[in-house]
Design a protein around this motif. Structure first.
Motif, PDB file in Angstrom:
ATOM      1  N   GLY A   1       0.818  -1.214   0.000  1.00  0.00           N
ATOM      2  CA  GLY A   1       0.000   0.000   0.000  1.00  0.00           C
ATOM      3  C   GLY A   1       0.848   1.258   0.000  1.00  0.00           C
ATOM      4  N   LEU A   2       1.923   1.255   0.790  1.00  0.00           N
ATOM      5  CA  LEU A   2       2.804   2.417   0.860  1.00  0.00           C
ATOM      6  C   LEU A   2       3.459   2.695  -0.483  1.00  0.00           C
ATOM      7  CD1 LEU A   2       4.311   4.572   2.566  1.00  0.00           C
ATOM      8  CD2 LEU A   2       6.068   2.831   2.911  1.00  0.00           C
ATOM      9  N   PHE A   3       4.022   1.659  -1.101  1.00  0.00           N
ATOM     10  CA  PHE A   3       4.697   1.873  -2.385  1.00  0.00           C
ATOM     11  C   PHE A   3       3.708   2.122  -3.520  1.00  0.00           C
ATOM     12  CE2 PHE A   3       8.248   0.059  -0.056  1.00  0.00           C
ATOM     13  CZ  PHE A   3       9.208   0.996  -0.371  1.00  0.00           C
ATOM     14  N   ALA A   4       2.492   1.610  -3.379  1.00  0.00           N
ATOM     15  CA  ALA A   4       1.472   1.940  -4.378  1.00  0.00           C
ATOM     16  C   ALA A   4       1.115   3.422  -4.306  1.00  0.00           C
ATOM     17  CB  ALA A   4       0.230   1.084  -4.167  1.00  0.00           C
ATOM     18  N   LEU A   5       1.002   3.941  -3.083  1.00  0.00           N
ATOM     19  CA  LEU A   5       0.729   5.371  -2.932  1.00  0.00           C
ATOM     20  C   LEU A   5       1.880   6.218  -3.461  1.00  0.00           C
ATOM     21  CD1 LEU A   5      -0.992   5.565   0.562  1.00  0.00           C
ATOM     22  CD2 LEU A   5      -2.001   6.014  -1.668  1.00  0.00           C
ATOM     23  N   ILE A   6       3.111   5.780  -3.179  1.00  0.00           N
ATOM     24  CA  ILE A   6       4.276   6.521  -3.691  1.00  0.00           C
ATOM     25  C   ILE A   6       4.279   6.523  -5.216  1.00  0.00           C
ATOM     26  CG2 ILE A   6       6.799   6.447  -3.872  1.00  0.00           C
ATOM     27  CD1 ILE A   6       6.826   5.488  -0.946  1.00  0.00           C
ATOM     28  N   THR A   7       3.966   5.373  -5.809  1.00  0.00           N
ATOM     29  CA  THR A   7       3.946   5.288  -7.267  1.00  0.00           C
ATOM     30  C   THR A   7       2.881   6.197  -7.864  1.00  0.00           C
ATOM     31  OG1 THR A   7       4.694   3.003  -7.133  1.00  0.00           O
ATOM     32  CG2 THR A   7       3.731   3.705  -9.221  1.00  0.00           C
ATOM     33  N   ILE A   8       1.697   6.181  -7.300  1.00  0.00           N
ATOM     34  CA  ILE A   8       0.607   7.015  -7.825  1.00  0.00           C
ATOM     35  C   ILE A   8       0.907   8.492  -7.625  1.00  0.00           C
ATOM     36  CG2 ILE A   8      -1.825   7.617  -7.487  1.00  0.00           C
ATOM     37  CD1 ILE A   8      -2.296   4.624  -6.900  1.00  0.00           C
ATOM     38  N   ALA A   9       1.396   8.854  -6.439  1.00  0.00           N
ATOM     39  CA  ALA A   9       1.697  10.265  -6.173  1.00  0.00           C
ATOM     40  C   ALA A   9       2.823  10.764  -7.073  1.00  0.00           C
ATOM     41  CB  ALA A   9       2.068  10.447  -4.706  1.00  0.00           C
ATOM     42  N   SER A  10       3.842   9.946  -7.260  1.00  0.00           N
ATOM     43  CA  SER A  10       4.952  10.349  -8.127  1.00  0.00           C
ATOM     44  C   SER A  10       4.499  10.474  -9.575  1.00  0.00           C
ATOM     45  CB  SER A  10       6.098   9.347  -8.030  1.00  0.00           C
ATOM     46  OG  SER A  10       6.587   9.275  -6.720  1.00  0.00           O
ATOM     47  N   SER A  11       3.651   9.562 -10.001  1.00  0.00           N
ATOM     48  CA  SER A  11       3.161   9.620 -11.380  1.00  0.00           C
ATOM     49  C   SER A  11       2.309  10.864 -11.619  1.00  0.00           C
ATOM     50  CB  SER A  11       2.349   8.372 -11.702  1.00  0.00           C
ATOM     51  OG  SER A  11       3.149   7.228 -11.553  1.00  0.00           O
ATOM     52  N   LEU A  12       1.483  11.209 -10.647  1.00  0.00           N
ATOM     53  CA  LEU A  12       0.707  12.444 -10.776  1.00  0.00           C
ATOM     54  C   LEU A  12       1.621  13.659 -10.761  1.00  0.00           C
ATOM     55  CD1 LEU A  12      -2.411  11.722  -8.545  1.00  0.00           C
ATOM     56  CD2 LEU A  12      -2.330  11.992 -11.019  1.00  0.00           C
ATOM     57  N   GLY A  13       2.670  13.595  -9.952  1.00  0.00           N
ATOM     58  CA  GLY A  13       3.621  14.698  -9.906  1.00  0.00           C
ATOM     59  C   GLY A  13       4.346  14.891 -11.223  1.00  0.00           C
TER      60      GLY A  13
ATOM     61  N   HIS B   1      11.937  18.840 -11.679  1.00  0.00           N
ATOM     62  CA  HIS B   1      11.118  18.133 -10.692  1.00  0.00           C
ATOM     63  C   HIS B   1      10.351  16.979 -11.331  1.00  0.00           C
ATOM     64  CE1 HIS B   1      11.240  22.088  -8.309  1.00  0.00           C
ATOM     65  NE2 HIS B   1      12.178  21.265  -7.871  1.00  0.00           N
ATOM     66  N   SER B   2       9.895  17.187 -12.529  1.00  0.00           N
ATOM     67  CA  SER B   2       9.162  16.138 -13.226  1.00  0.00           C
ATOM     68  C   SER B   2      10.051  14.922 -13.476  1.00  0.00           C
ATOM     69  CB  SER B   2       8.616  16.685 -14.539  1.00  0.00           C
ATOM     70  OG  SER B   2       7.884  15.707 -15.210  1.00  0.00           O
ATOM     71  N   ALA B   3      11.284  15.164 -13.873  1.00  0.00           N
ATOM     72  CA  ALA B   3      12.205  14.049 -14.116  1.00  0.00           C
ATOM     73  C   ALA B   3      12.550  13.323 -12.820  1.00  0.00           C
ATOM     74  CB  ALA B   3      13.466  14.559 -14.789  1.00  0.00           C
ATOM     75  N   LEU B   4      12.723  14.066 -11.735  1.00  0.00           N
ATOM     76  CA  LEU B   4      13.016  13.419 -10.450  1.00  0.00           C
ATOM     77  C   LEU B   4      11.830  12.580  -9.967  1.00  0.00           C
ATOM     78  CD1 LEU B   4      14.949  16.174  -8.487  1.00  0.00           C
ATOM     79  CD2 LEU B   4      15.857  14.085  -9.502  1.00  0.00           C
ATOM     80  N   LEU B   5      10.635  13.080 -10.167  1.00  0.00           N
ATOM     81  CA  LEU B   5       9.453  12.312  -9.766  1.00  0.00           C
ATOM     82  C   LEU B   5       9.287  11.067 -10.632  1.00  0.00           C
ATOM     83  CD1 LEU B   5       6.997  15.214  -9.007  1.00  0.00           C
ATOM     84  CD2 LEU B   5       7.918  13.561  -7.382  1.00  0.00           C
ATOM     85  N   LEU B   6       9.664  11.165 -11.896  1.00  0.00           N
ATOM     86  CA  LEU B   6       9.631   9.978 -12.757  1.00  0.00           C
ATOM     87  C   LEU B   6      10.602   8.913 -12.246  1.00  0.00           C
ATOM     88  CD1 LEU B   6       8.604   8.591 -15.314  1.00  0.00           C
ATOM     89  CD2 LEU B   6      10.430   9.748 -16.562  1.00  0.00           C
ATOM     90  N   GLY B   7      11.771   9.345 -11.803  1.00  0.00           N
ATOM     91  CA  GLY B   7      12.723   8.400 -11.210  1.00  0.00           C
ATOM     92  C   GLY B   7      12.169   7.749  -9.954  1.00  0.00           C
ATOM     93  N   ALA B   8      11.490   8.529  -9.131  1.00  0.00           N
ATOM     94  CA  ALA B   8      10.880   7.973  -7.913  1.00  0.00           C
ATOM     95  C   ALA B   8       9.794   6.965  -8.252  1.00  0.00           C
ATOM     96  CB  ALA B   8      10.316   9.103  -7.054  1.00  0.00           C
ATOM     97  N   ALA B   9       8.996   7.258  -9.260  1.00  0.00           N
ATOM     98  CA  ALA B   9       7.933   6.327  -9.664  1.00  0.00           C
ATOM     99  C   ALA B   9       8.525   5.024 -10.193  1.00  0.00           C
ATOM    100  CB  ALA B   9       7.045   6.972 -10.720  1.00  0.00           C
ATOM    101  N   LEU B  10       9.591   5.131 -10.978  1.00  0.00           N
ATOM    102  CA  LEU B  10      10.200   3.917 -11.531  1.00  0.00           C
ATOM    103  C   LEU B  10      10.893   3.093 -10.454  1.00  0.00           C
ATOM    104  CD1 LEU B  10      11.568   5.399 -14.849  1.00  0.00           C
ATOM    105  CD2 LEU B  10       9.612   3.896 -14.544  1.00  0.00           C
ATOM    106  N   LEU B  11      11.503   3.757  -9.486  1.00  0.00           N
ATOM    107  CA  LEU B  11      12.106   3.014  -8.372  1.00  0.00           C
ATOM    108  C   LEU B  11      11.034   2.320  -7.531  1.00  0.00           C
ATOM    109  CD1 LEU B  11      14.961   5.382  -7.181  1.00  0.00           C
ATOM    110  CD2 LEU B  11      15.178   3.140  -8.239  1.00  0.00           C
TER     111      LEU B  11
END
Length: 90
Positions: A9-21, A30-40
């Motif tokens: 649940g935690l990583f699903a929220l991180i993935t969704i929040a990063s993808s929206l970001g 910032h967009s590129a950094l959030l894309l990296g967070a979503a992929l990680l």
């Protein structure tokens, strides 16, 4: 079992929040950094599914791609800023 559900649940929220970001951020950096967070975060999901090779390939290929994207973002925005500053000085 409970810890696995909490981690999922935690990583699903991180993935969704990063993808929206990625979509909503106005700054390319910032967009590129959030894309990296979503992929990680997706790579963590692969590890939780016991697909370690796929997680390693996810990190190596896509994080490398994000680093190149960040390099281009920095190069393109810096050039645009210097041109804008030169125009305002004239």
């Amino acid at each position: 079992m409970v810890y696995e559900m909490l981690a999922f649940g935690l990583f699903a929220l991180i993935t969704i929040a990063s993808s929206l970001g990625v979509v909503l951020a106005k700054d390319v950096w910032h967009s590129a950094l959030l894309l990296g967070a979503a992929l990680l975060s997706v790579a963590v999901h692969y590890v939780m599914l016991e697909a370690e090779f796929l997680a390693a390939m996810q990190i190596l290929v896509y994080v490398g791609g994000v680093l190149i994207l960040i390099t281009f973002a920095v190069m393109l925005t810096r050039q645009a800023q210097t041109e804008a500053e030169e125009v305002t000085e004239l």
